[in-house]
Design an enzyme around this catalytic site. Structure first.
Site, short mmCIF file in Angstrom:
data_model
loop_
_atom_site.label_atom_id
_atom_site.label_comp_id
_atom_site.label_asym_id
_atom_site.label_seq_id
_atom_site.Cartn_x
_atom_site.Cartn_y
_atom_site.Cartn_z
N GLU A 47 0.82 -1.09 0.09
CA GLU A 47 0.02 -0.18 -0.01
C GLU A 47 0.89 1.16 0.05
O GLU A 47 0.55 2.23 -0.61
CB GLU A 47 -0.86 0.03 1.30
N ASP A 51 0.60 3.70 -3.11
CA ASP A 51 0.33 5.26 -3.06
C ASP A 51 1.05 6.09 -3.65
O ASP A 51 0.56 7.08 -4.45
CB ASP A 51 0.15 5.53 -1.58
N ASP A 119 -6.95 1.00 0.95
CA ASP A 119 -5.74 0.70 1.03
C ASP A 119 -5.28 -0.72 0.15
O ASP A 119 -4.35 -0.60 -0.25
CB ASP A 119 -5.51 0.07 2.56
N GLU A 122 -4.66 0.67 -3.44
CA GLU A 122 -3.18 0.95 -3.49
C GLU A 122 -2.26 -0.02 -3.48
O GLU A 122 -1.37 0.00 -4.09
CB GLU A 122 -2.89 1.85 -2.37
#
Length: 226
Positions: A47, A51, A119, A122
């Site tokens: 994650e 991101d 989450d 990502e």
């Protein structure tokens, strides 16, 4: 010890989503695994990586599309990479059934949590970056976020900024935000926030994060008093 394998349904879902070979399936397995399973490898590290993949993909795209100043670009970027937006994309592609949750997290509604959906979305980009490379993930972001980027997401003023300007324009005190309640388990927490402006009134709203609840409370205040 053998590497964890994807189910046939999840493998087919990911292959259709990415349009390319999955490569190391253990990375995709990790990206779909929530910490509540008790497994050592779960999605948090991927994650973190995803991101950045998402942020760079969207930032490059917005720069390419127009001549907005830095403030406007940042406003749109923040909206387009927000957890709420990521969760909406996850729901659109039908990600929820493929997330691996512990029994308690599943029973608590974790599969429909904005926090978990956002989450994991990502984390998938992180796994894709490692197995297929940045160009492939940039293309995936442009496919999945196309409607949001070409629409008006992030173009309107953020409710908290709009409320602050409303207060200043009406010669009122600045808004004050108060956390009224936090409920639910950590992986599916709910926050209730109240915003007040002296001598005007107050409004409450809920969200899956304190920031989201504040944003919704500001929007509700403007709806009622603006």
């Amino acid at each position: 010890m053998s590497e964890p394998a994807l189910s046939p349904e999840t493998r087919a879902f990911l292959e259709k989503l990415t349009g390319g070979p999955l490569g190391d399936e253990s990375l995709w397995h990790e990206a779909l695994t929530h910490g509540s399973t008790g497994e050592a490898r779960h999605y948090q590290r991927l994650e973190f990586l995803g991101d950045r993949v998402l942020g760079l993909s969207i930032a490059e795209w917005l720069h390419e599309l127009g001549t907005d100043n830095e403030g406007r670009l940042s406003q749109r970027l923040n909206a387009l990479v927000s957890r709420t937006m990521n969760a909406a994309i996850a729901r659109k592609i039908g990600l929820a059934p493929h997330i691996r949750l512990g029994k308690q997290a599943n029973d608590d509604g974790g599969r429909n949590s904005d926090n978990i959906l956002g989450d994991v979305m990502e984390a998938l980009l992180g796994a894709g970056f490692l197995t297929q490379g940045f160009p492939a993930m940039r293309a995936l972001v442009r496919k999945l976020w196309s409607e949001a980027v070409t629409g008006k997401v992030g173009q309107s003023k953020h409710p908290k900024s709009a409320l602050q300007e409303w207060a200043a324009g009406n010669r009122r005190r600045m808004p004050e935000y108060y956390l009224v309640e936090r409920s639910g388990p950590d992986h599916a927490a709910r926050f209730t926030v109240e915003v007040r402006i002296h001598a005007v009134g107050e409004a409450r709203a809920e969200g899956s994060s304190k920031q989201e609840a504040e944003t919704q409370a500001a929007a509700e205040f403007l709806r009622r008093f603006g």
